[in-house]
Design an enzyme around this catalytic site. Structure first.
Site, PDB file in Angstrom:
ATOM      1  N   PRO A   1     -29.286  27.630  41.684  1.00 17.88           N
ATOM      2  CA  PRO A   1     -30.170  26.503  41.995  1.00 17.88           C
ATOM      3  C   PRO A   1     -31.283  26.902  42.947  1.00 17.88           C
ATOM      4  O   PRO A   1     -31.127  27.827  43.756  1.00 17.88           O
ATOM      5  CB  PRO A   1     -29.229  25.488  42.655  1.00 17.88           C
ATOM      6  CG  PRO A   1     -28.167  26.333  43.290  1.00 17.88           C
ATOM      7  CD  PRO A   1     -27.991  27.531  42.390  1.00 17.88           C
ATOM      8  N   HIS A   2     -32.392  26.224  42.857  1.00 15.60           N
ATOM      9  CA  HIS A   2     -33.481  26.353  43.827  1.00 15.60           C
ATOM     10  C   HIS A   2     -32.929  26.021  45.213  1.00 15.60           C
ATOM     11  O   HIS A   2     -32.013  25.210  45.362  1.00 15.60           O
ATOM     12  CB  HIS A   2     -34.600  25.384  43.446  1.00 15.60           C
ATOM     13  CG  HIS A   2     -35.860  25.525  44.231  1.00 15.60           C
ATOM     14  ND1 HIS A   2     -35.980  25.069  45.527  1.00 15.60           N
ATOM     15  CD2 HIS A   2     -37.070  26.063  43.905  1.00 15.60           C
ATOM     16  CE1 HIS A   2     -37.203  25.315  45.958  1.00 15.60           C
ATOM     17  NE2 HIS A   2     -37.878  25.915  45.006  1.00 15.60           N
ATOM     18  N   ALA A   3     -33.499  26.661  46.241  1.00 14.56           N
ATOM     19  CA  ALA A   3     -33.034  26.409  47.608  1.00 14.56           C
ATOM     20  C   ALA A   3     -33.074  24.925  47.947  1.00 14.56           C
ATOM     21  O   ALA A   3     -32.212  24.415  48.669  1.00 14.56           O
ATOM     22  CB  ALA A   3     -33.870  27.208  48.601  1.00 14.56           C
TER      23      ALA A   3
END
Length: 346
Positions: A231-233
């Protein structure tokens, strides 16, 4: 007091502010006022509709501080993903290449374009204002899992299988390593441009132009392989909320940025499996308590919040008067309750 309720048109300026905040681009919460207004309108109409089985309905909820009227988050549901067009994703496969003559048996990880998620209920549009509310995981869980309480109360509106697509890894300039290694070769357009053009990632142009044969992962650039399923941060809080609810990754990744796709049967989700209806009565709470999600049973006037309660052993639940007021209930009304940490609850 923080509670989750359905969005309304007067929320539009604040929803637009959240859609334009720093973080991953949410195609289901686009920074476009006209599209956001349509999203809120669709939710309002869906909540008013009499529904016997899931269709093109969509719902958008907001996290509100009732003292100030400030909104600190959004979370949505699409009753059926790909209602008018297939919803595409990559399915993780293991292909076996074998030769008896050469005595070779080799297993290869491959990505296969799939529309198996079409028709399932989809969780969308999650935004949580961490800068304002901090990292107390109870609050994003309230936001994310309140919509599951809505689903539990209104099962006829949703499919028995659900999923959520989270934004994948991008760099500081918004470039996706996976898109650059795979999608760009087919579309010749930048990732950010495709994010907005996809409009929910169910457009037929994906089937018209994307790879249809298996895509062998060892042939993809290593930096793209490393981000598959990550996942994106800015989406890690949502990722943890989904895991806490019971959704699992690994079967699919997003077609655009290889972000994680989490799936579950509705009956194994904790807010559905462990929540129970209780008769509410106003009073003072005493004894040892733990956080509970508590919601009313309404549709357009749905409300859900967190409240500390003792273990619920009977049919009745005692709620502080301010909680009953926030839920817009009176004595004798039914409420749905579940412990926040509900694994193993009875």
């Amino acid at each position: 007091m923080l509670l989750v309720r359905p969005s309304k048109l007067s929320d539009l300026p604040q929803i637009e502010r959240m859609a334009r905040s720093d973080g991953p681009v949410l195609h289901s919460l686009p920074p476009d006022r006209e599209r956001l207004q349509q999203r809120v309108n669709d939710s309002v109409h869906s909540l008013r509709a009499d529904v016997d089985c899931p269709g093109e309905e969509s719902y958008l909820f907001v996290l509100e501080d009732t003292a100030s009227g400030q909104l600190h988050g959004t979370a949505g549901i699409m009753a059926v993903a790909g209602y008018s067009e297939p919803f595409y994703a990559f399915r993780n496969e293991v292909l076996v290449h074998a030769s008896r003559e050469l005595k070779v048996n080799h297993r290869v990880h491959a990505l296969v374009t799939s529309h198996e998620l079409t028709g399932r209920t989809r969780l969308t549009g999650f935004y949580y204002d961490e800068a304002a509310l901090g990292r107390n995981m109870a609050l994003p869980q309230l936001l994310s899992r309140a919509r599951m309480m809505f689903i539990a109360q209104h099962r006829e509106r949703f499919n028995n299988e659900i999923f959520s697509v989270l934004p994948g890894v991008t760099d500081d300039n918004g470039r996706s390593p996976f898109w650059d290694a795979v999608g760009f070769k087919f579309f010749r357009r930048d990732f950010a441009e495709m994010e907005m053009a996809s409009g929910g990632r169910s457009r037929t142009f994906i089937a018209e132009m994307m790879q249809v044969d298996p895509l062998y992962v060892p042939l993809i650039a290593e930096d793209a392989q490393r981000v598959m399923g990550e996942p994106h941060a800015g989406a890690r809080i949502n990722y943890r909320c989904h895991l806490a609810e019971g959704l699992e990754p690994d079967h699919f990744v997003d077609l655009f940025d290889a972000g994680p796709v989490l799936t579950a049967q509705l009956d194994v989700c904790r807010s559905v499996r462990y929540s129970r209806l209780h008769t509410a009565r106003r009073g003072e709470v005493s004894g040892d308590t733990v956080p509970h999600l508590v919601s009313n049973t309404l549709t357009a006037d749905f409300r859900c919040l967190l409240v500390d309660l003792p273990p619920l052993l009977g049919d009745e639940v005692i709620l502080p008067p301010q909680v009953a007021d926030a839920l817009e209930i009176v004595d004798g009304d039914a409420v749905r309750c579940v412990p926040l940490n509900s694994e193993g609850a009875r």
